[in-house]
Enzyme design. Structure first.
Site, short mmCIF file in Angstrom:
data_model
loop_
_atom_site.label_atom_id
_atom_site.label_comp_id
_atom_site.label_asym_id
_atom_site.label_seq_id
_atom_site.Cartn_x
_atom_site.Cartn_y
_atom_site.Cartn_z
N GLU A 102 0.84 -1.20 0.00
CA GLU A 102 0.00 0.00 0.00
C GLU A 102 0.87 1.25 0.00
O GLU A 102 1.95 1.26 0.59
CB GLU A 102 -0.88 0.01 1.26
CG GLU A 102 -2.37 -0.18 1.03
CD GLU A 102 -3.05 0.88 0.16
OE1 GLU A 102 -2.42 1.49 -0.73
OE2 GLU A 102 -4.24 1.09 0.37
N ASP A 103 0.39 2.29 -0.63
CA ASP A 103 1.12 3.56 -0.60
C ASP A 103 0.94 4.23 0.75
O ASP A 103 1.88 4.69 1.37
CB ASP A 103 0.68 4.50 -1.74
CG ASP A 103 -0.84 4.69 -1.81
OD1 ASP A 103 -1.60 3.95 -1.14
OD2 ASP A 103 -1.27 5.58 -2.56
N ASP A 106 -4.57 5.51 5.71
CA ASP A 106 -5.06 6.77 6.27
C ASP A 106 -6.14 6.41 7.31
O ASP A 106 -5.82 6.16 8.46
CB ASP A 106 -5.58 7.60 5.09
CG ASP A 106 -6.18 8.93 5.49
OD1 ASP A 106 -5.62 9.58 6.37
OD2 ASP A 106 -7.20 9.32 4.89
N PHE A 155 -2.40 16.02 4.26
CA PHE A 155 -2.45 15.48 2.91
C PHE A 155 -1.08 15.54 2.24
O PHE A 155 -0.38 16.54 2.34
CB PHE A 155 -3.50 16.23 2.09
CG PHE A 155 -3.81 15.57 0.79
CD1 PHE A 155 -4.62 14.43 0.75
CD2 PHE A 155 -3.29 16.06 -0.40
CE1 PHE A 155 -4.90 13.80 -0.45
CE2 PHE A 155 -3.57 15.44 -1.61
CZ PHE A 155 -4.37 14.31 -1.64
N ARG A 168 1.44 12.32 -9.14
CA ARG A 168 1.94 10.95 -8.97
C ARG A 168 3.35 10.77 -9.50
O ARG A 168 4.10 9.92 -9.05
CB ARG A 168 1.04 9.94 -9.69
CG ARG A 168 -0.37 9.83 -9.14
CD ARG A 168 -1.02 8.57 -9.69
NE ARG A 168 -2.48 8.58 -9.59
CZ ARG A 168 -3.17 8.18 -8.53
NH1 ARG A 168 -2.52 7.79 -7.44
NH2 ARG A 168 -4.47 8.19 -8.54
P1 IMP Z 1 -7.88 4.84 3.69
O1 IMP Z 1 -8.89 3.90 3.09
O2 IMP Z 1 -8.55 6.01 4.35
O3 IMP Z 1 -6.88 4.18 4.59
O4 IMP Z 1 -7.11 5.53 2.52
C1 IMP Z 1 -6.38 4.78 1.67
C2 IMP Z 1 -6.18 5.43 0.31
O5 IMP Z 1 -6.55 6.81 0.26
C3 IMP Z 1 -4.73 5.40 0.01
O6 IMP Z 1 -4.34 4.16 -0.54
C4 IMP Z 1 -4.55 6.56 -0.92
O7 IMP Z 1 -4.78 6.14 -2.25
C5 IMP Z 1 -5.59 7.56 -0.47
N1 IMP Z 1 -4.97 8.58 0.42
C6 IMP Z 1 -5.03 8.63 1.77
N2 IMP Z 1 -4.35 9.68 2.27
C7 IMP Z 1 -3.82 10.31 1.18
C8 IMP Z 1 -2.95 11.47 1.04
O8 IMP Z 1 -2.53 12.14 2.00
N3 IMP Z 1 -2.60 11.78 -0.25
C9 IMP Z 1 -3.03 11.07 -1.33
N4 IMP Z 1 -3.81 9.98 -1.24
C10 IMP Z 1 -4.20 9.60 0.01
MG MG Z 2 -3.81 3.58 -2.29
#
Ligand code: IMP
Ligand code: MG
Length: 177
Positions: A102-103, A106, A155, A168
């Protein structure tokens, strides 16, 4: 590194390309030990993880496979709270050692949506490797095995991460000013 503009927002330098790459090498070393002799299958969660998965996977030694799924939850700079699976798991994972790439984690919603889909496939072991984690934003209980960097709840863009599709291609990671 200097401030950058992505669409209407200004971002400041946060993690340099060298810092990111050095940490990925450390993560690869750990994963090589952890999965030695197991022919692991890496699962890259698109879109954001494509660069991290590329740089990590090319440092994995021995027999290893990679596959891709596509999940989306973000719109602009906020999570929509709804996770969509746009490209699902189409491989046999029974009794396999799986490494999720995973990148960023959040809220943890994407992961908590994806893990049950994965569990249905009966893997032997699931290892989660996330380049970034925002501990303050986490809303789901998750055991994240390997974290590149724990970051503040702000962010970020660059190195695969986007703001409305842009940013990206930046080799470094930038934080919203
Ligand atoms: P989650 O489901 O809230 O954990 O978010 C996961 C996905 O939201 C990540 O895999 C990212 O693709 C996107 N994301 C979350 N935070 C950021 C950020 O700060 N910048 C860009 N993409 C984000
Ligand atoms: Mg992602």
């Amino acid at each position: 590194m200097e401030e950058i503009q992505v669409k209407d927002l200004t971002f400041v330098p946060f993690l340099s390309s060298d810092t990111i790459q050095a940490r990925i090498t450390e993560l690869a070393t750990i994963l090589n030990k952890e999965t030695a002799g197991e022919q692991p299958i890496f699962i890259c969660i698109l879109n954001g993880s494509f660069l991290f998965a590329t740089d990590l996977f090319r440092q994995i030694e021995g027999d290893a496979e990679i596959t891709f799924v596509k999940m989306a939850s973000y719109s602009g700079t906020t999570s929509t709270g709804k996770v969509m699976t746009l490209l699902g798991l189409d491989v046999e994972l029974y009794d396999r050692t799986v490494v999720i790439v995973e990148d960023i984690i959040d809220t943890g919603r994407t992961m908590s949506e994806f893990l049950p889909q994965l569990a249905k496939k009966g893997p032997k072991k699931v290892i989660i490797a996330s380049l970034l984690v925002k501990p303050e934003a986490l809303e789901h209980q998750l055991d994240i095995d390997h974290v590149g960097f724990e970051i503040d709840n702000r962010f970020v863009v660059g190195y695969g991460l986007d703001y409305d599709g842009l940013g990206r291609n930046l080799p470094a990671i930038y934080q919203l000013k």
